[in-house]
Design a protein around this motif. Structure first.
Motif, PDB file in Angstrom:
ATOM      1  N   GLY A 194      41.185  17.953  18.452  1.00 58.01           N
ATOM      2  CA  GLY A 194      41.504  17.911  20.006  1.00 58.01           C
ATOM      3  C   GLY A 194      42.792  18.270  20.092  1.00 58.01           C
ATOM      4  O   GLY A 194      43.170  18.822  21.034  1.00 58.01           O
ATOM      5  N   ALA A 195      43.760  17.390  19.560  1.00 55.49           N
ATOM      6  CA  ALA A 195      45.377  17.413  19.075  1.00 55.49           C
ATOM      7  C   ALA A 195      45.868  18.302  19.646  1.00 55.49           C
ATOM      8  O   ALA A 195      46.436  19.144  19.482  1.00 55.49           O
ATOM      9  N   ILE A 196      45.044  19.472  18.090  1.00 55.59           N
ATOM     10  CA  ILE A 196      45.861  20.780  17.806  1.00 55.59           C
ATOM     11  C   ILE A 196      45.147  21.640  18.783  1.00 55.59           C
ATOM     12  O   ILE A 196      45.515  22.730  18.814  1.00 55.59           O
ATOM     13  N   THR A 197      44.196  21.756  19.208  1.00 57.78           N
ATOM     14  CA  THR A 197      44.141  22.489  21.235  1.00 57.78           C
ATOM     15  C   THR A 197      43.865  22.201  22.083  1.00 57.78           C
ATOM     16  O   THR A 197      43.913  22.886  23.264  1.00 57.78           O
ATOM     17  N   LYS A 198      45.132  21.543  22.194  1.00 53.16           N
ATOM     18  CA  LYS A 198      44.886  20.592  23.872  1.00 53.16           C
ATOM     19  C   LYS A 198      43.880  20.007  24.151  1.00 53.16           C
ATOM     20  O   LYS A 198      43.189  20.561  25.182  1.00 53.16           O
ATOM     21  N   LEU A 199      42.771  19.971  23.661  1.00 58.02           N
ATOM     22  CA  LEU A 199      41.112  19.455  24.776  1.00 58.02           C
ATOM     23  C   LEU A 199      40.534  17.960  24.182  1.00 58.02           C
ATOM     24  O   LEU A 199      39.973  17.597  24.215  1.00 58.02           O
ATOM     25  N   LEU A 200      42.135  16.686  24.155  1.00 57.11           N
ATOM     26  CA  LEU A 200      41.747  15.690  23.933  1.00 57.11           C
ATOM     27  C   LEU A 200      41.060  15.127  25.744  1.00 57.11           C
ATOM     28  O   LEU A 200      41.632  15.775  26.189  1.00 57.11           O
ATOM     29  N   PRO A 201      39.952  13.948  25.431  1.00 61.04           N
ATOM     30  CA  PRO A 201      39.575  13.439  26.939  1.00 61.04           C
ATOM     31  C   PRO A 201      40.912  13.260  27.844  1.00 61.04           C
ATOM     32  O   PRO A 201      41.914  12.739  26.738  1.00 61.04           O
ATOM     33  N   PRO A 202      40.999  12.619  28.560  1.00 61.08           N
ATOM     34  CA  PRO A 202      42.005  12.347  29.954  1.00 61.08           C
ATOM     35  C   PRO A 202      42.523  10.650  29.254  1.00 61.08           C
ATOM     36  O   PRO A 202      43.134  10.368  29.492  1.00 61.08           O
ATOM     37  N   SER A 203      41.436  10.129  28.830  1.00 62.11           N
ATOM     38  CA  SER A 203      41.779   8.648  28.248  1.00 62.11           C
ATOM     39  C   SER A 203      42.335   8.780  26.794  1.00 62.11           C
ATOM     40  O   SER A 203      43.169   7.502  26.398  1.00 62.11           O
ATOM     41  N   SER A 222      46.121   7.703  20.845  1.00 65.06           N
ATOM     42  CA  SER A 222      45.585   6.666  20.935  1.00 65.06           C
ATOM     43  C   SER A 222      44.863   7.155  22.442  1.00 65.06           C
ATOM     44  O   SER A 222      45.511   8.038  23.241  1.00 65.06           O
ATOM     45  N   TYR A 223      43.970   6.110  22.170  1.00 63.60           N
ATOM     46  CA  TYR A 223      42.835   6.661  23.546  1.00 63.60           C
ATOM     47  C   TYR A 223      42.909   4.891  24.198  1.00 63.60           C
ATOM     48  O   TYR A 223      42.810   3.714  23.931  1.00 63.60           O
ATOM     49  N   LYS A 224      43.309   4.904  26.170  1.00 63.80           N
ATOM     50  CA  LYS A 224      42.671   3.639  26.449  1.00 63.80           C
ATOM     51  C   LYS A 224      41.324   3.432  26.120  1.00 63.80           C
ATOM     52  O   LYS A 224      39.837   4.502  26.780  1.00 63.80           O
ATOM     53  N   THR A 225      40.518   2.445  26.494  1.00 59.00           N
ATOM     54  CA  THR A 225      39.302   2.528  26.357  1.00 59.00           C
ATOM     55  C   THR A 225      39.237   1.140  26.898  1.00 59.00           C
ATOM     56  O   THR A 225      40.613  -0.197  27.638  1.00 59.00           O
ATOM     57  N   VAL A 226      38.102   0.033  27.553  1.00 53.10           N
ATOM     58  CA  VAL A 226      37.899  -0.942  28.641  1.00 53.10           C
ATOM     59  C   VAL A 226      38.280  -2.187  28.200  1.00 53.10           C
ATOM     60  O   VAL A 226      38.447  -3.267  28.284  1.00 53.10           O
ATOM     61  N   ASN A 227      38.114  -1.699  26.033  1.00 49.71           N
ATOM     62  CA  ASN A 227      38.502  -2.880  25.464  1.00 49.71           C
ATOM     63  C   ASN A 227      40.188  -3.130  24.528  1.00 49.71           C
ATOM     64  O   ASN A 227      40.330  -3.245  24.035  1.00 49.71           O
ATOM     65  N   GLY A 228      41.273  -2.160  25.152  1.00 47.08           N
ATOM     66  CA  GLY A 228      42.132  -1.655  25.001  1.00 47.08           C
ATOM     67  C   GLY A 228      42.350  -0.807  24.728  1.00 47.08           C
ATOM     68  O   GLY A 228      41.512   0.275  24.451  1.00 47.08           O
ATOM     69  N   ILE A 229      43.867  -0.346  23.831  1.00 42.80           N
ATOM     70  CA  ILE A 229      44.371   0.650  23.183  1.00 42.80           C
ATOM     71  C   ILE A 229      43.951   1.017  22.182  1.00 42.80           C
ATOM     72  O   ILE A 229      44.265   0.132  21.184  1.00 42.80           O
ATOM     73  N   SER A 230      42.998   2.080  21.393  1.00 41.18           N
ATOM     74  CA  SER A 230      42.759   2.089  19.706  1.00 41.18           C
ATOM     75  C   SER A 230      43.510   2.857  19.487  1.00 41.18           C
ATOM     76  O   SER A 230      43.741   4.104  19.955  1.00 41.18           O
TER      77      SER A 230
END
Ligand code: ADP
Ligand code: MG
Length: 322
Positions: A50-59, A11-19
């Motif tokens: 990104g999940a497979i390489t552990k390179l997802l953004p901090p959000s 999931s991503y944390k964003t200003v609009n909530g969690i997607s």
């Protein structure tokens, strides 16, 4: 088994909530497999990469397991994953500048890659042999004047050149698993074909496994033995490439295929799937594709189908094939 993804949630944390983009996502891959991930923009392909390489953004919030070469990378620390980068997993980003260090010359970075490969193999290359390896690789990527290019910084080169440098880095490192996110989008057609051939050679000669992310089904067919069609973070259909192209089952796969220009149907008008993929903040009930699906019936609007395993390697998420 080279890659086993189990119960993955991102999931991503964003200003609009969690997607919530990936939900109980599962995928396995054997050594030597080339699998393409195909889907329109916004379907979650890069998130999966990104999940497979552990390179997802901090959000990003990630749970579940991603087992690469026997090790679960989800709980790993930065130093543990760093040990696997390069020779076990390597990612070619959609934006190639993300893969390079802006303050180091291209030559420095490619020699570094050659050193990493040398340290982790038993080839015992000396400095001169490593330099030859770098130059030969740049030449194979059709980069003119490799010695001159090695003295340049990434920002001094064109987008297509930078992408070929990053692909050269992958060719030098020969990772067990290469994840290539739309690697040939910035390249012209002849160089694109050359890159596909080089990747196939690495797969054949060194059993390098490849996850090839693209929105182009014909490109997917030219490189991979399996194709996974993704929509709204879900696997909609997964099968041998041949089957996906010759006998597509999911209405989304069929729509994607119809929108691919081929030399066989120059007469026909190019087909576009109407509408666009849904936002993860506002997913439709039932099958996520139902608002755009010509075959949708009541059940499709009410309940989301599971990913059904049918004969052979075939998987499909569609009520038409219940
Ligand atoms: N860093 C991020 N922060 C918030 N949302 C993101 C981020 N990266 C991707 N997303 C969202 O995740 C969804 C899937 O995006 P992405 O994985 O880039 O898809 P694709 O690569 O198929 O185009 C999109 O809705 C996108 O807005
Ligand atoms: Mg992407």
């Amino acid at each position: 088994m080279l890659l086993e993804i189990k119960n993955l949630n991102v999931s991503y944390k964003t200003v609009n909530g969690i997607s919530n983009v990936l939900n109980n996502f599962e995928l396995s891959m054997d050594t030597g497999d080339i699998i393409s991930i195909v889907g329109e923009s916004g379907s979650g392909k890069s998130t999966l990469g990104g999940a497979i390489t552990k390179l997802l953004p901090p959000s990003a919030i990630e749970t579940g397991s991603v087992i690469v070469d026997g090790k679960d990378i989800v709980p790993m620390s930065e130093s543990e994953i760093t040990n696997m980068r390069g020779t076990t997993i390597f990612m070619i980003f959609q934006n190639p500048l993300n893969s390079l260090n802006p303050v180091k010359t291209v030559g420095y970075q490619l020699m570094e890659a050659a050193r990493v490969r040398n340290d982790r193999s038993n080839e015992n290359l000396d400095e001169e042999a490593m330099e030859r390896l770098v130059i030969d690789t740049l030449r194979a990527m059709r980069l003119p004047d490799p010695e001159k290019i090695m003295k340049r910084y990434p920002h001094e080169l064109s987008g297509g050149q930078v992408q070929r440098i990053v692909i050269s880095m992958a060719l030098i490192l020969r990772p067990k698993l290469l994840i290539a996110d739309e690697p040939t989008t910035a390249l012209d057609v002849t160089i694109q074909a050359q890159v596909i051939n080089l990747l196939k050679e690495l797969n054949r000669d060194y059993k390098m496994s490849i996850i090839f992310i693209t929105h182009d089904l014909s490109l997917a067919y030219s490189i991979s033995n399996r194709i996974m069609v993704m929509y709204a973070g879900r696997i909609m259909e997964l099968n041998d490439s041949e089957e996906i192209i010759k006998n597509p089952k999911h209405p989304y796969t069929i729509a994607l295929l119809l929108s691919v220009p081929t030399k066989y149907k120059t007469e026909t008008k190019l087909y576009y799937i109407s509408g666009s993929p849904p936002s993860f903040f506002n997913l439709p009930a039932g099958c996520k594709f139902n608002p755009r699906c010509e075959k949708a019936f009541d059940k499709c609007r009410e309940m989301e189908p599971d990913l059904i395993v049918s004969k052979g390697n075939s998987r499909i998420r569609c009520w038409l094939y219940e």
